[in-house]
Each structure stands twice: as structure tokens, then as C-alpha cells.
Design a protein around this motif. Structure first.
Motif, short mmCIF file in Angstrom:
data_model
loop_
_atom_site.label_atom_id
_atom_site.label_comp_id
_atom_site.label_asym_id
_atom_site.label_seq_id
_atom_site.Cartn_x
_atom_site.Cartn_y
_atom_site.Cartn_z
N THR A 30 -1.90 3.68 -6.61
CA THR A 30 -3.23 3.99 -6.09
C THR A 30 -3.28 5.46 -5.71
OG1 THR A 30 -2.61 3.41 -3.82
CG2 THR A 30 -3.58 1.66 -5.15
N PRO A 31 -4.47 6.05 -5.59
CA PRO A 31 -4.57 7.46 -5.22
C PRO A 31 -4.02 7.73 -3.82
CG PRO A 31 -6.65 6.61 -6.08
CD PRO A 31 -5.77 5.43 -5.86
N ALA A 32 -3.61 8.97 -3.59
CA ALA A 32 -3.09 9.36 -2.29
C ALA A 32 -4.14 9.24 -1.20
CB ALA A 32 -2.56 10.79 -2.35
N SER A 33 -5.41 9.33 -1.58
CA SER A 33 -6.50 9.21 -0.59
C SER A 33 -6.53 7.83 0.07
CB SER A 33 -7.84 9.50 -1.25
OG SER A 33 -8.08 8.60 -2.34
N ASP A 34 -5.94 6.81 -0.57
CA ASP A 34 -5.92 5.47 0.01
C ASP A 34 -5.07 5.42 1.28
OD1 ASP A 34 -7.58 4.51 -1.91
OD2 ASP A 34 -6.05 3.41 -3.04
N ALA A 35 -4.26 6.43 1.50
CA ALA A 35 -3.45 6.47 2.72
C ALA A 35 -4.32 6.61 3.95
CB ALA A 35 -2.45 7.62 2.66
N LEU A 36 -5.57 7.03 3.79
CA LEU A 36 -6.48 7.20 4.92
C LEU A 36 -7.29 5.95 5.21
CD1 LEU A 36 -7.87 10.75 3.99
CD2 LEU A 36 -5.97 10.19 5.51
N ILE A 37 -7.22 4.94 4.34
CA ILE A 37 -7.99 3.72 4.53
C ILE A 37 -7.44 2.93 5.71
CG2 ILE A 37 -8.58 1.49 3.51
CD1 ILE A 37 -8.62 2.82 0.80
N ALA B 70 0.83 -1.20 0.00
CA ALA B 70 0.00 0.00 0.00
C ALA B 70 0.87 1.26 0.00
CB ALA B 70 -0.92 -0.02 1.23
N ARG B 71 1.95 1.23 0.74
CA ARG B 71 2.84 2.39 0.80
C ARG B 71 3.52 2.62 -0.55
NH1 ARG B 71 4.33 4.13 5.90
NH2 ARG B 71 3.09 3.15 7.53
N VAL B 72 3.96 1.54 -1.16
CA VAL B 72 4.61 1.66 -2.47
C VAL B 72 3.62 2.15 -3.52
CG1 VAL B 72 5.78 0.39 -4.31
CG2 VAL B 72 6.31 -0.11 -1.92
N ALA B 73 2.40 1.60 -3.50
CA ALA B 73 1.39 1.98 -4.49
C ALA B 73 1.01 3.44 -4.38
CB ALA B 73 0.16 1.10 -4.31
N ILE B 74 0.90 3.94 -3.16
CA ILE B 74 0.54 5.35 -2.97
C ILE B 74 1.66 6.26 -3.45
CG2 ILE B 74 0.11 7.09 -1.19
CD1 ILE B 74 -1.44 4.87 0.31
N SER B 75 2.91 5.83 -3.22
CA SER B 75 4.03 6.64 -3.69
C SER B 75 4.11 6.67 -5.22
CB SER B 75 5.34 6.10 -3.11
OG SER B 75 5.63 4.82 -3.63
N LEU B 76 3.63 5.59 -5.88
CA LEU B 76 3.64 5.55 -7.34
C LEU B 76 2.56 6.45 -7.94
CD1 LEU B 76 4.20 1.72 -7.95
CD2 LEU B 76 5.87 3.56 -8.23
#
Length: 264
Positions: free
Chosen positions: A154-161, A140-146
Motif C-alpha cells: 500500500t502507499p506510504a500515505s496509508d501510515a497516516l490512516i 498494515a505495517r508490512v504492506a506499507i514497507s512493501l
């Protein structure tokens, strides 16, 4: 003549399907049934503890006074510092997702964890469950950074999930067990099912399931390499340690002598 021929075809088809089912699930059914008949619920202490812990977390997080403590020890979000996420990940596995029915998490744990605990032992079950859950958390961390424009992003908003629940561990354990028990068709169905889930519902959870599958496949590859190394040692290697032995590998801590002996 058509009716008798159709009946014979149905009989042959039925026999073929039964034979395929015995090849796919026969060893698994035999081992699990034997363990539950002989040791009953004592055969799955880890599973029972996991079910009880998940139910307890579900009760606590639905109380006005309990949500805070549960989130402090078990809620994982990609925006959290890495050290904090790593600290919370083991318990996050047993915290049911707030937006999903708890019975689904309990059923997954009871079915997959119990089979894994009987077949590979409690500590291997716990290690594989943790590694595959951690793979999803780190992905999840790698995907958000991409970012959302990357195929694996994935979108930056996924960091709040809030990233909790046993699903990644269940998927990883299922893939590993299918490999270890040579249930190739079942393993293929699990993998294809997770891919279809991602195609139909492209979300962070679906991508984490794929990450868990990849982590499980890496574990399978490592286990296969280790089995080959043991086979190469000749008579000194432990009997039945290889997946090629044809019998489901059972934890050596549960080994019994005589006809009931189970291979590690």
C-alpha cells in the motif's frame, strides 16, 4: 397441467430452501434462542459492555475536549512505534471510525459478538477478536514497507490512516463461527464479500479484512488440530469438544445440567 406442475415445482423448491436454511442456521438459532430465553441479557455481558464502550468512545471523540484522550489510548496508525500500536490495539477495536456512521459499528458488535459470546464463550470471543484485529494492524505495517507497486503493498500515505473500529474483529469472528457451526455457505459468502469489497474499493481497510480472515482460518486450523488430538485420547477426552460432535460448541462456563446442557 402446466399450472399444477409449476405449483409442485415451487413447493419442492421451497422445501429444499427451508431444509438448506435449517442445516445452515438451525443449530445456531437453537443455541442463541435458548441462551437468550433462559438467561436473557445475562448471556451476553461482554457484548453489552463492548456496545457501551463503543458508544462512550463515540461520544467522547466528538467532543472538543475528548478527541485527544481517545486518540491517546485508542488511535492506531502504522507510523506509530510498534510498542505503542500494540498497547493501543485492544481499545482501538472499540473506537468507531470517525468517517463511518457509529450505528454500523454498534450493529456489528451486537450481532456478531453476541452470537460468538453465546456459542464459544466470552474469553474465546475476546481472544479471537483481538488476534484478528492485531493481524490487520500488523499487516498494515508490512504492506506499507512493501510499497504501492507490490501486489500486497500500500502507499506510504496509508501510515497516516487512523486504524480503528471492530470490522476486522467482526469479520474474523464470523469466519470462525461459520467454521465451528458448519455454516459453510454463510462463511463462503463472508469471504467472497470481503474479496469483492477489496476489488471494488482497494483500500487499507479492505486488505486488513483479508488479513483478519487469514488469521481466523489459521485459528480454525489450529482448533481442528486440537480437536483431533483430543479425539485421539479416547474416552478421557472431553465430550463434545470436537467440531465433529455435530452440536455447536458452547463455553463450558455456561454449562447446565439436564436437557438444557450445552456442549463446550
Amino acid at each position: 397441467m402446466a399450472a399444477p406442475q409449476a405449483a409442485r415445482d415451487q413447493t419442492v423448491t421451497g422445501r429444499t430452501l427451508r431444509a438448506a436454511a435449517r442445516r445452515e442456521w438451525g443449530p445456531l438459532f437453537t443455541v442463541v434462542r435458548h441462551a437468550l430465553v433462559i438467561r436473557k441479557w445475562r448471556a451476553i455481558p461482554l457484548t453489552l459492555g463492548a456496545v457501551a464502550l463503543t458508544a462512550l468512545f463515540q461520544i467522547l471523540q466528538n467532543q472538543s475536549w475528548g478527541l485527544g484522550p481517545v486518540s491517546d489510548i485508542g488511535f492506531v496508525q502504522a507510523r506509530d512505534p510498534l510498542w505503542l500500536a500494540l498497547l493501543r490495539t485492544p481499545l482501538s477495536l472499540f473506537v468507531p471510525a470517525l468517517d463511518l456512521p457509529v450505528w454500523g459499528a454498534l450493529a456489528q458488535i451486537l450481532l456478531v459478538f453476541s452470537i460468538a459470546e453465546i456459542c464459544i464463550g466470552w474469553w474465546r470471543t475476546l481472544v479471537i477478536a483481538y488476534i484478528t484485529t492485531l493481524a490487520g494492524t500488523l499487516y498494515a505495517r508490512v504492506a506499507i514497507s512493501l510499497g504501492p507497486h507490490h501486489v500486497f503493498g500500500t502507499p506510504a500515505s496509508d501510515a497516516l490512516i487512523v486504524d480503528t473500529g471492530p470490522s476486522a474483529a467482526v469479520v474474523g469472528l464470523a469466519v470462525y463461527l461459520c467454521w465451528r457451526l458448519r455454516a459453510w455457505w454463510t462463511g463462503g459468502v463472508v469471504i467472497v464479500g470481503m474479496i469483492l469489497e477489496l476489488v471494488v474499493k482497494d483500500n487499507l481497510a479492505g486488505k486488513e479484512h483479508i488479513a483478519a480472515i487469514l488469521a481466523a482460518l489459521v485459528i480454525c486450523a489450529f482448533s481442528a488440530w486440537r480437536d483431533r488430538q483430543r479425539q485421539g485420547r479416547g474416552p478421557g477426552s472431553r465430550p463434545g469438544s470436537s467440531v465433529l460432535s455435530g452440536a455447536p460448541p458452547i463455553s463450558s462456563s455456561n454449562r447446565r445440567r439436564g436437557p438444557a446442557q450445552r456442549l463446550s
